[in-house]
Design a protein around this motif. Structure first.
Motif, PDB file in Angstrom:
ATOM      1  N   VAL A  43      17.310  19.890 -31.793  1.00  0.00           N
ATOM      2  CA  VAL A  43      16.958  18.489 -32.027  1.00  0.00           C
ATOM      3  C   VAL A  43      16.523  17.839 -30.724  1.00  0.00           C
ATOM      4  CG1 VAL A  43      17.812  16.234 -32.754  1.00  0.00           C
ATOM      5  CG2 VAL A  43      18.530  18.293 -33.978  1.00  0.00           C
ATOM      6  N   ALA A  44      15.380  17.140 -30.757  1.00  0.00           N
ATOM      7  CA  ALA A  44      14.875  16.466 -29.564  1.00  0.00           C
ATOM      8  C   ALA A  44      14.362  15.074 -29.901  1.00  0.00           C
ATOM      9  CB  ALA A  44      13.761  17.282 -28.916  1.00  0.00           C
ATOM     10  N   ALA A  45      15.042  14.038 -29.416  1.00  0.00           N
ATOM     11  CA  ALA A  45      14.545  12.668 -29.525  1.00  0.00           C
ATOM     12  C   ALA A  45      13.632  12.432 -28.331  1.00  0.00           C
ATOM     13  CB  ALA A  45      15.704  11.672 -29.525  1.00  0.00           C
ATOM     14  N   LEU A  46      12.378  12.113 -28.594  1.00  0.00           N
ATOM     15  CA  LEU A  46      11.384  12.034 -27.528  1.00  0.00           C
ATOM     16  C   LEU A  46      11.392  10.661 -26.864  1.00  0.00           C
ATOM     17  CD1 LEU A  46       8.467  13.973 -29.246  1.00  0.00           C
ATOM     18  CD2 LEU A  46      10.383  14.841 -27.890  1.00  0.00           C
ATOM     19  N   THR A  47      12.368  10.455 -26.002  1.00  0.00           N
ATOM     20  CA  THR A  47      12.491   9.230 -25.233  1.00  0.00           C
ATOM     21  C   THR A  47      13.228   9.539 -23.939  1.00  0.00           C
ATOM     22  OG1 THR A  47      13.479   7.018 -25.152  1.00  0.00           O
ATOM     23  CG2 THR A  47      14.600   8.654 -26.505  1.00  0.00           C
ATOM     24  N   THR A  48      12.932   8.773 -22.895  1.00  0.00           N
ATOM     25  CA  THR A  48      13.642   8.950 -21.625  1.00  0.00           C
ATOM     26  C   THR A  48      14.861   8.037 -21.525  1.00  0.00           C
ATOM     27  OG1 THR A  48      12.185   7.327 -20.561  1.00  0.00           O
ATOM     28  CG2 THR A  48      11.558   9.649 -20.395  1.00  0.00           C
ATOM     29  N   ASN A  49      15.077   7.199 -22.539  1.00  0.00           N
ATOM     30  CA  ASN A  49      16.263   6.344 -22.539  1.00  0.00           C
ATOM     31  C   ASN A  49      17.466   7.162 -22.997  1.00  0.00           C
ATOM     32  OD1 ASN A  49      18.063   4.286 -24.361  1.00  0.00           O
ATOM     33  ND2 ASN A  49      17.338   3.343 -22.469  1.00  0.00           N
ATOM     34  N   ILE A  50      18.372   7.435 -22.078  1.00  0.00           N
ATOM     35  CA  ILE A  50      19.478   8.365 -22.354  1.00  0.00           C
ATOM     36  C   ILE A  50      20.398   7.860 -23.464  1.00  0.00           C
ATOM     37  CG2 ILE A  50      21.444   9.590 -21.354  1.00  0.00           C
ATOM     38  CD1 ILE A  50      18.671  10.497 -20.397  1.00  0.00           C
ATOM     39  N   ALA A  51      20.688   6.553 -23.476  1.00  0.00           N
ATOM     40  CA  ALA A  51      21.599   6.015 -24.500  1.00  0.00           C
ATOM     41  C   ALA A  51      21.027   6.195 -25.900  1.00  0.00           C
ATOM     42  CB  ALA A  51      21.885   4.539 -24.220  1.00  0.00           C
ATOM     43  N   ALA A  52      19.744   5.856 -26.063  1.00  0.00           N
ATOM     44  CA  ALA A  52      19.098   6.011 -27.371  1.00  0.00           C
ATOM     45  C   ALA A  52      18.983   7.482 -27.738  1.00  0.00           C
ATOM     46  CB  ALA A  52      17.723   5.354 -27.353  1.00  0.00           C
ATOM     47  N   LYS A  53      18.613   8.305 -26.766  1.00  0.00           N
ATOM     48  CA  LYS A  53      18.458   9.744 -27.001  1.00  0.00           C
ATOM     49  C   LYS A  53      19.775  10.367 -27.466  1.00  0.00           C
ATOM     50  CE  LYS A  53      16.573  13.780 -24.551  1.00  0.00           C
ATOM     51  NZ  LYS A  53      15.240  13.790 -25.184  1.00  0.00           N
ATOM     52  N   GLN A  54      20.846  10.019 -26.790  1.00  0.00           N
ATOM     53  CA  GLN A  54      22.163  10.571 -27.127  1.00  0.00           C
ATOM     54  C   GLN A  54      22.596  10.133 -28.519  1.00  0.00           C
ATOM     55  OE1 GLN A  54      25.492   9.228 -24.675  1.00  0.00           O
ATOM     56  NE2 GLN A  54      26.352  11.296 -24.747  1.00  0.00           N
ATOM     57  N   ALA A  55      22.396   8.855 -28.829  1.00  0.00           N
ATOM     58  CA  ALA A  55      22.810   8.345 -30.135  1.00  0.00           C
ATOM     59  C   ALA A  55      22.040   9.012 -31.263  1.00  0.00           C
ATOM     60  CB  ALA A  55      22.613   6.827 -30.183  1.00  0.00           C
ATOM     61  N   VAL A  56      20.730   9.144 -31.100  1.00  0.00           N
ATOM     62  CA  VAL A  56      19.894   9.743 -32.146  1.00  0.00           C
ATOM     63  C   VAL A  56      20.215  11.232 -32.323  1.00  0.00           C
ATOM     64  CG1 VAL A  56      17.537  10.351 -32.788  1.00  0.00           C
ATOM     65  CG2 VAL A  56      18.021   8.078 -31.893  1.00  0.00           C
ATOM     66  N   GLU A  57      20.293  11.962 -31.213  1.00  0.00           N
ATOM     67  CA  GLU A  57      20.548  13.406 -31.306  1.00  0.00           C
ATOM     68  C   GLU A  57      21.946  13.705 -31.837  1.00  0.00           C
ATOM     69  OE1 GLU A  57      19.523  15.417 -27.692  1.00  0.00           O
ATOM     70  OE2 GLU A  57      17.408  14.842 -27.808  1.00  0.00           O
ATOM     71  N   ASN A  58      22.935  12.926 -31.409  1.00  0.00           N
ATOM     72  CA  ASN A  58      24.292  13.130 -31.922  1.00  0.00           C
ATOM     73  C   ASN A  58      24.364  12.825 -33.412  1.00  0.00           C
ATOM     74  OD1 ASN A  58      25.261  13.879 -29.429  1.00  0.00           O
ATOM     75  ND2 ASN A  58      26.182  11.917 -28.944  1.00  0.00           N
ATOM     76  N   GLY A  59      23.665  11.762 -33.834  1.00  0.00           N
ATOM     77  CA  GLY A  59      23.674  11.392 -35.249  1.00  0.00           C
ATOM     78  C   GLY A  59      23.029  12.451 -36.120  1.00  0.00           C
ATOM     79  N   ILE A  60      21.895  12.974 -35.688  1.00  0.00           N
ATOM     80  CA  ILE A  60      21.218  14.018 -36.458  1.00  0.00           C
ATOM     81  C   ILE A  60      22.036  15.303 -36.456  1.00  0.00           C
ATOM     82  CG2 ILE A  60      19.188  15.526 -36.485  1.00  0.00           C
ATOM     83  CD1 ILE A  60      17.528  13.155 -35.664  1.00  0.00           C
ATOM     84  N   GLN A  61      22.648  15.623 -35.333  1.00  0.00           N
ATOM     85  CA  GLN A  61      23.504  16.808 -35.264  1.00  0.00           C
ATOM     86  C   GLN A  61      24.618  16.730 -36.309  1.00  0.00           C
ATOM     87  OE1 GLN A  61      26.200  17.203 -31.877  1.00  0.00           O
ATOM     88  NE2 GLN A  61      25.757  19.405 -31.794  1.00  0.00           N
ATOM     89  N   GLU A  62      25.238  15.565 -36.411  1.00  0.00           N
ATOM     90  CA  GLU A  62      26.335  15.390 -37.369  1.00  0.00           C
ATOM     91  C   GLU A  62      25.841  15.581 -38.807  1.00  0.00           C
ATOM     92  OE1 GLU A  62      29.458  11.895 -38.830  1.00  0.00           O
ATOM     93  OE2 GLU A  62      28.431  11.697 -36.899  1.00  0.00           O
ATOM     94  N   LYS A  63      24.678  14.999 -39.130  1.00  0.00           N
ATOM     95  CA  LYS A  63      24.147  15.106 -40.485  1.00  0.00           C
ATOM     96  C   LYS A  63      23.770  16.543 -40.837  1.00  0.00           C
ATOM     97  CE  LYS A  63      24.322  10.987 -42.247  1.00  0.00           C
ATOM     98  NZ  LYS A  63      25.144  10.734 -43.471  1.00  0.00           N
ATOM     99  N   LEU A  64      23.127  17.234 -39.911  1.00  0.00           N
ATOM    100  CA  LEU A  64      22.710  18.611 -40.185  1.00  0.00           C
ATOM    101  C   LEU A  64      23.909  19.550 -40.274  1.00  0.00           C
ATOM    102  CD1 LEU A  64      19.508  18.966 -37.967  1.00  0.00           C
ATOM    103  CD2 LEU A  64      19.649  18.677 -40.442  1.00  0.00           C
TER     104      LEU A  64
END
Length: 220
Positions: A43-64
């Motif tokens: 999973v890769a959220a294409l942003t350099t903002n670490i807070a947003a990237k972490q939240a999106v990737e962690n959320g998708i990881q949990e769902k998958l």
């Protein structure tokens, strides 16, 4: 690229709130692609903002993971010190991803931010579909709207975020599935995620890319 980064930063900085509405505007799946093709997704959220990237990737990881799918995240494969020069080296990026053993790569990109403006009448709600009601009589129409002419309405604005979620084959790099979505007025990164993740998960199940949670549970 600057605009995408700015939008993600703005999205991450919003205040906390409940889930917001996300809807799929379009989706496409490569013929013959099924849930059996992908057991391990990067999973890769294409942003350099670490807070947003972490939240999106962690959320998708949990769902998958709820679907029984193993997940690796770009934040783990590419630490914060992974600079722009390295990030643009295809051999290095692909070797890191393929080194995780992933068979699919899921990317999330925020395409643009827009504002929708709506006029709210002072009284009642304009609906041209009501042609078989008071529209058929002048007096009924006049009598319905006349009082509201002196009650000024107002304009309100709704923030709309357009996202694109793509799934690629990790070995061939071919696009397997894509979905575009829009989210209305997220009040925080958490409220955005609640609506977005639920909608994307349901669409992936609908398109046959992942199995329904019930099917996973029943097979154990």
């Amino acid at each position: 690229m600057k605009n995408k980064v700015t939008i993600f930063i703005a999205l991450a900085a919003l205040l906390a709130g409940c889930s917001t509405t996300t809807e799929i505007t379009s989706s496409w799946r490569k013929p013959n692609a099924t849930a059996d093709n992908f057991d391990h997704i990067f999973v890769a959220a294409l942003t350099t903002n670490i807070a947003a990237k972490q939240a999106v990737e962690n959320g998708i990881q949990e769902k998958l993971q709820e679907q029984g799918i193993k997940v690796d995240k770009s934040l783990d494969a590419f630490p914060p010190d992974f600079n722009n020069n390295n990030a643009q080296r295809k051999d290095l990026v692909l070797s890191r991803i393929q080194g995780t053993g992933s068979d699919g790569i899921l990317t999330i990109a925020l395409l643009k931010e827009d504002t929708e403006t709506h006029y709210r009448p002072g009284m009642g709600m304009w609906n041209p579909g009501l042609r078989y009601g008071y529209y058929n009589s002048f007096w009924n129409y006049y009598n319905n709207w006349y009082p509201s002419l002196y009650d000024p309405g107002y304009y309100d604005e709704t923030k709309v975020y357009y996202l694109e979620t793509n799934l690629y084959n990790a070995k061939t790099e071919q696009l397997i599935w894509t979905a575009q979505s829009k989210t209305y007025d997220p009040t925080s990164i958490n409220s955005f995620l609640k609506g977005y993740l639920k909608t994307i998960q349901e669409q992936m199940v609908k398109d046959g890319l992942i199995k329904p949670t019930a099917a996973i549970t029943a097979s154990k």
